[in-house]
Design a protein around this motif. Structure first.
Motif, PDB file in Angstrom:
ATOM      1  N   THR A  73       0.713   7.190  -5.211  1.00 19.06           N
ATOM      2  CA  THR A  73       0.913   8.856  -4.943  1.00 19.06           C
ATOM      3  C   THR A  73       0.001   9.151  -3.726  1.00 19.06           C
ATOM      4  O   THR A  73       0.284  10.398  -3.337  1.00 19.06           O
ATOM      5  N   GLN A  74      -0.687   8.518  -2.880  1.00 20.74           N
ATOM      6  CA  GLN A  74      -1.218   8.858  -1.815  1.00 20.74           C
ATOM      7  C   GLN A  74      -0.117   9.362  -0.726  1.00 20.74           C
ATOM      8  O   GLN A  74       0.780   8.702  -0.793  1.00 20.74           O
ATOM      9  N   ASP A  75      -0.546  10.036   0.125  1.00 18.03           N
ATOM     10  CA  ASP A  75       0.220  10.574   1.285  1.00 18.03           C
ATOM     11  C   ASP A  75       0.442   9.291   2.048  1.00 18.03           C
ATOM     12  O   ASP A  75      -0.459   8.548   2.591  1.00 18.03           O
ATOM     13  N   ARG A 130      -2.755   5.928  -8.244  1.00 23.63           N
ATOM     14  CA  ARG A 130      -3.293   6.610  -7.070  1.00 23.63           C
ATOM     15  C   ARG A 130      -2.801   6.150  -5.727  1.00 23.63           C
ATOM     16  O   ARG A 130      -2.610   7.185  -4.795  1.00 23.63           O
ATOM     17  N   ARG A 131      -2.733   4.959  -5.637  1.00 25.33           N
ATOM     18  CA  ARG A 131      -2.223   4.296  -4.543  1.00 25.33           C
ATOM     19  C   ARG A 131      -0.672   4.780  -4.177  1.00 25.33           C
ATOM     20  O   ARG A 131      -0.322   5.045  -3.023  1.00 25.33           O
TER      21      ARG A 131
END
Length: 71
Positions: free
Chosen positions: A67-69, A64-65
């Protein structure tokens, strides 16, 4: 919970080797079984299931981290 497809991607990402631990993690994360029920079903200890779930959760958080903007 995650989908079967998401779990298989996670298992590949974490290089899980299959077997009882992977199946127990799948039962918890995909099927929604409790840690104890999954351990009983695959013939392993609840602590072993908890350990593999901790690895899965760390892997999910890192994905998740990543793939964050702004990553």
């Amino acid at each position: 919970m995650v989908t079967e497809e998401q779990f298989m991607a996670l298992a590949e990402l974490l290089r899980m080797r299959g077997g009882a631990s992977q199946e127990a993690a799948r039962l918890v994360l995909v099927e929604g079984l409790s840690t104890t029920a999954a351990a009983r079903k695959v013939g392993t200890s609840p602590q072993g299931v908890s350990n593999v779930l901790a690895s899965c959760r760390r892997g999910l958080e890192l994905a998740r981290r990543a793939t964050q903007d702004g990553a």
